[in-house]
Design a protein around this motif. Structure first.
Motif, short mmCIF file in Angstrom:
data_model
loop_
_atom_site.label_atom_id
_atom_site.label_comp_id
_atom_site.label_asym_id
_atom_site.label_seq_id
_atom_site.Cartn_x
_atom_site.Cartn_y
_atom_site.Cartn_z
N ILE A 1 37.01 -6.86 47.80
CA ILE A 1 35.63 -7.19 47.48
C ILE A 1 35.01 -5.93 46.89
O ILE A 1 35.14 -4.85 47.47
CB ILE A 1 34.87 -7.61 48.75
CG1 ILE A 1 35.46 -8.90 49.31
CG2 ILE A 1 33.38 -7.75 48.47
CD1 ILE A 1 34.98 -9.24 50.69
N PRO B 1 31.34 -4.88 45.90
CA PRO B 1 29.95 -5.35 45.96
C PRO B 1 29.17 -5.06 44.69
O PRO B 1 29.47 -4.13 43.95
CB PRO B 1 29.34 -4.56 47.12
CG PRO B 1 30.43 -3.80 47.75
CD PRO B 1 31.62 -3.82 46.85
N ASP B 2 28.15 -5.88 44.45
CA ASP B 2 27.24 -5.65 43.33
C ASP B 2 26.69 -4.24 43.44
O ASP B 2 26.33 -3.78 44.52
CB ASP B 2 26.09 -6.64 43.35
CG ASP B 2 26.54 -8.06 43.03
OD1 ASP B 2 27.61 -8.22 42.41
OD2 ASP B 2 25.82 -9.01 43.43
N THR C 1 35.10 -12.10 46.07
CA THR C 1 33.91 -12.35 46.86
C THR C 1 34.22 -13.23 48.07
O THR C 1 33.39 -13.40 48.94
CB THR C 1 32.81 -13.02 46.02
OG1 THR C 1 33.33 -14.22 45.46
CG2 THR C 1 32.32 -12.08 44.94
N VAL D 1 37.70 -4.18 51.18
CA VAL D 1 36.43 -3.97 50.50
C VAL D 1 36.37 -2.52 50.03
O VAL D 1 36.92 -1.63 50.67
CB VAL D 1 35.24 -4.31 51.44
CG1 VAL D 1 35.21 -3.40 52.65
CG2 VAL D 1 33.90 -4.26 50.70
N THR E 1 33.44 0.26 48.93
CA THR E 1 31.99 0.48 48.93
C THR E 1 31.64 1.94 48.70
O THR E 1 32.50 2.81 48.78
CB THR E 1 31.35 0.07 50.28
OG1 THR E 1 31.70 1.04 51.28
CG2 THR E 1 31.74 -1.32 50.71
N HIS F 1 23.56 -1.07 53.28
CA HIS F 1 23.85 -2.31 52.57
C HIS F 1 23.02 -2.48 51.32
O HIS F 1 22.71 -3.59 50.91
CB HIS F 1 23.79 -3.51 53.53
CG HIS F 1 24.73 -3.31 54.67
ND1 HIS F 1 26.10 -3.43 54.52
CD2 HIS F 1 24.54 -2.89 55.94
CE1 HIS F 1 26.69 -3.14 55.67
NE2 HIS F 1 25.76 -2.80 56.55
N GLN G 1 27.12 -1.23 48.42
CA GLN G 1 27.56 -1.10 49.80
C GLN G 1 27.94 -2.43 50.44
O GLN G 1 28.46 -2.45 51.55
CB GLN G 1 26.49 -0.41 50.64
CG GLN G 1 26.22 1.01 50.17
CD GLN G 1 25.08 1.63 50.91
OE1 GLN G 1 25.04 1.58 52.14
NE2 GLN G 1 24.14 2.23 50.19
N GLY G 2 27.69 -3.53 49.77
CA GLY G 2 28.07 -4.83 50.29
C GLY G 2 27.23 -5.29 51.46
O GLY G 2 26.37 -4.58 51.95
N THR G 3 27.53 -6.49 51.91
CA THR G 3 26.84 -7.06 53.06
C THR G 3 27.57 -6.62 54.33
O THR G 3 28.70 -6.13 54.27
CB THR G 3 26.84 -8.59 53.00
OG1 THR G 3 28.21 -9.05 53.07
CG2 THR G 3 26.20 -9.10 51.71
N GLN H 1 30.85 -8.42 54.50
CA GLN H 1 31.84 -7.89 53.55
C GLN H 1 32.47 -6.59 54.05
O GLN H 1 33.60 -6.29 53.69
CB GLN H 1 31.20 -7.66 52.18
CG GLN H 1 30.86 -8.93 51.45
CD GLN H 1 30.10 -8.65 50.17
OE1 GLN H 1 29.35 -7.68 50.05
NE2 GLN H 1 30.28 -9.53 49.20
N THR H 2 31.75 -5.83 54.85
CA THR H 2 32.28 -4.54 55.30
C THR H 2 32.91 -4.61 56.69
O THR H 2 33.59 -3.67 57.09
CB THR H 2 31.19 -3.46 55.30
OG1 THR H 2 30.12 -3.84 56.16
CG2 THR H 2 30.66 -3.23 53.88
#
Length: 190
Positions: A78, A80-81, A90, A98, A100, A116, A120-122, A125-126
């Motif tokens: 993953i 992250p945006d 995703t 992931v 980050t 986050h 850093q993702g949600t 996600q982490t």
């Protein structure tokens, strides 16, 4: 028969309230240290993260993208945006890991803090994937926890990471990956 549970509760709270009211205001000393002089923040942070059984790379910032590609290889990760890398998975059900950034890192404790934000993702996600690669820029490393807290927004969700997820049972048998990624890999970008 006896007092009701609510009656007993109210009585206890009333007694506590009376005791506290007689105590008056108490000044709480705030003279703990808020900074620490550290000769080499990057070296101390790398040492402490390594102590937690994380995999650590200290490399120049220009080499970070190539190192990420090398480390990730064929893993389904993953991304992250807001993280400076194309592509990524995703779906938490199929991701191997992931990648980050972080909000801040603490040299004294070897702790990485995610708020986050972008890149850093949600929390899911982490915490759900078994592998986490985190890129920490040298400028994000502070000496001690009070310095980190001063940089953070307390209204944001914060995840404090000190090594791979691990716990021990009563016989001190260490089990990794229970409450988050089993493997933590950190790139420190200098």
């Amino acid at each position: 028969m006896g007092r009701s549970v609510m009656g007993a509760r109210e009585e206890i709270l009333a007694r506590i309230g009376k005791a506290v009211a007689r105590a008056g205001d108490v000044e709480i000393p705030r003279d703990y240290r808020t900074t620490q002089q550290v000769e080499d923040l990057v070296a101390l942070f790398a040492e402490r993260v390594d102590d937690y059984r994380a995999i650590v790379h200290v490399i120049p910032s220009a080499e970070v993208p190539a190192r990420i590609d090398q480390i990730i290889g064929d893993r389904r990760v993953i991304v992250p945006d807001g993280f400076d890398r194309d592509g990524g998975w995703t779906d938490l059900n199929t991701a191997d890991g992931v990648v980050t950034g972080c909000a801040v890192a603490v040299a004294e404790t070897g702790t990485i803090v995610l708020d986050h934000g972008p890149g850093q993702g949600t929390r899911a996600q982490t915490l759900v994937p078994d592998y986490h690669l985190c890129v920490v820029r040298a400028g994000q490393i502070v000496s001690c926890v009070p310095e980190a807290v001063a940089r953070l927004d307390p209204a944001r969700p914060l995840t404090w990471i000190s090594g791979p997820s691990a716990t021990s049972d009563i016989e001190l048998n260490r089990v990794e990956g229970v409450h988050g990624p089993r493997t933590l890999e950190v790139i420190i970008s200098t």
